[in-house]
Design an enzyme around this catalytic site. Structure first.
Site, PDB file in Angstrom:
ATOM      1  N   GLY A 255      86.267  61.342  -1.122  1.00 59.51           N
ATOM      2  CA  GLY A 255      87.527  60.691  -1.490  1.00 59.51           C
ATOM      3  C   GLY A 255      87.602  59.223  -1.117  1.00 59.51           C
ATOM      4  N   ALA A 256      86.577  58.678  -0.462  1.00 60.18           N
ATOM      5  CA  ALA A 256      86.633  57.253  -0.071  1.00 60.18           C
ATOM      6  C   ALA A 256      86.769  56.364  -1.308  1.00 60.18           C
ATOM      7  CB  ALA A 256      85.397  56.861   0.727  1.00 60.18           C
ATOM      8  N   GLY A 257      85.976  56.668  -2.328  1.00 61.35           N
ATOM      9  CA  GLY A 257      86.025  55.886  -3.561  1.00 61.35           C
ATOM     10  C   GLY A 257      87.380  56.013  -4.257  1.00 61.35           C
ATOM     11  N   ASP A 258      87.944  57.211  -4.236  1.00 62.73           N
ATOM     12  CA  ASP A 258      89.248  57.433  -4.883  1.00 62.73           C
ATOM     13  C   ASP A 258      90.349  56.687  -4.134  1.00 62.73           C
ATOM     14  OD1 ASP A 258      87.845  59.181  -6.536  1.00 62.73           O
ATOM     15  OD2 ASP A 258      88.230  60.885  -5.215  1.00 62.73           O
TER      16      ASP A 258
END
Ligand code: ADP
Length: 324
Positions: A255-258
């Site tokens: 979820g870092a990219g999101d």
């Protein structure tokens, strides 16, 4: 302005212990996910106005996910339920080498069955930013629904934001993945890819400006390449550069990219001129990097998405360290 996220929402089953294969995992925890849904919740947690468009199974998991969107302040005006197919499941494990391994259950799942007729066009036409991935492009009818939603949003003047979010096991072949991911490439105003996706899409293992810029298209306004704990690179028509990551104790990068994308979209939705103004774009990307970094410090994607106060706290702390 409204940010609209289109695509899949599903449940990741994550092993209770890390560094094991799926077969070795003793038990799994339910973790709500799906990149476009994560982005929607990221936006909302930071205080933005956001809706999610997608389809869930009319089953306990589907209603659980709908409840999570609602509880997190994401409008469900674009949500539909399928009577016959179930909510998608993915078993995800972090292998000892740090790579994530996915096993999907969607044969077909409800998200794949969203049809163009089920789209809430009024909602789509009211969006200032329309964000999507590529998983909804893999099969019909969700592919047609995706293309129609994009077209309607664009016609209504929305900024189109694309994160291909490559999940190779879902595609029939690498060739088809590349072809379909590129089939909507030149429609996007903003594209965010990770270093892994850059390698895959360009078929090289060089991550440099020339490789990134080989993906440029004439109508693109902003290309972002995220580099994990190395931060991100940005490219516009007029300038390019990088913004460093924050140093954190990363335990799960899911979820870092999101989180990064949600944070950035929140910073530009009400003032698109940020993209053309390098100092302000760098500020926005610094904030997005902080949000991405915080998301790695807790297990799971959604529980780890930060509030604005948490992101500002990390930014303040980091600038204090620098002055010491
Ligand atoms: P994705 O989740 O799409 O693979 P990344 O892992 O590149 O994306 O992460 C997106 C952003 O989150 C990065 O640009 C960075 O700012 C931040 N981030 C990711 N991993 C770390 C980390 N280990 N330490 C600090 N920041 C990170």
């Amino acid at each position: 302005g409204l940010i609209l996220c289109f695509g899949e929402m599903l449940i990741d089953f994550v092993p209770t212990v890390s560094g094991v294969s799926l077969a070795e995992a003793p038990a799994f925890l339910k973790a709500p996910g799906g990149a476009p849904a994560n982005v929607a919740i990221a936006v909302s947690r930071l205080g933005g106005k956001v809706a999610f468009i997608g389809k869930l199974g009319d089953d306990e998991f589907g209603h659980m996910l709908a409840g999570i969107l609602k509880k997190n302040g994401v409008s469900d005006d674009g949500l539909t339920f399928d009577q016959s197919a179930r909510t998608a499941l993915a078993f995800v494990t972090l292998r000892a080498d740090g790579e994530r391994e996915f096993m999907f259950y969607r044969n077909p799942s409800a998200d794949m069955l969203l049809t163009p007729n089920e789209l809430n066009l009024n909602l789509i036409r009211s969006a200032k930013v329309f964000h999507y991935g590529s998983i909804s492009l893999i099969v019909e009818p969700s592919r047609s629904a995706h293309l129609k939603a994009m077209e309607e949003a664009k016609k209504a003047g929305a900024l189109l934001s694309y994160d291909p979010n490559l999940r190779l096991p879902l595609w029939p072949s690498e060739k088809e993945a590349r072809e379909k991911i590129f089939s909507i490439w030149d429609k996007a105003d903003v594209i965010k890819i990770s270093d892994n996706e850059l390698e895959f899409l360009t078929k090289t293992n060089t991550i440099d400006d020339a490789t990134a810029l080989s993906l440029w298209h004439p109508n693109l306004k902003l290309l972002l390449v995220t580099l994990g704990d190395h931060g991100c690179r940005y490219y516009t028509k007029k300038f390019k550069g990088s913004v460093d990551a924050f140093k954190v104790n990363a335990v799960d990068t899911t979820g870092a990219g999101d989180s990064f994308v949600g944070a950035l979209l929140g910073k530009i939705v009400d003032d698109l001129s940020v993209i053309e103004d390098e100092p302000r774009l760098k500020e926005a990307l610094k904030f997005a990097n902080a949000c991405g970094a915080i998301t790695t410090t807790k297990k799971g994607a959604i529980p780890a998405l930060p509030t604005e106060a948490e992101a500002l706290e990390l930014i303040n702390k980091a600038s204090q360290w620098k002055t010491i």
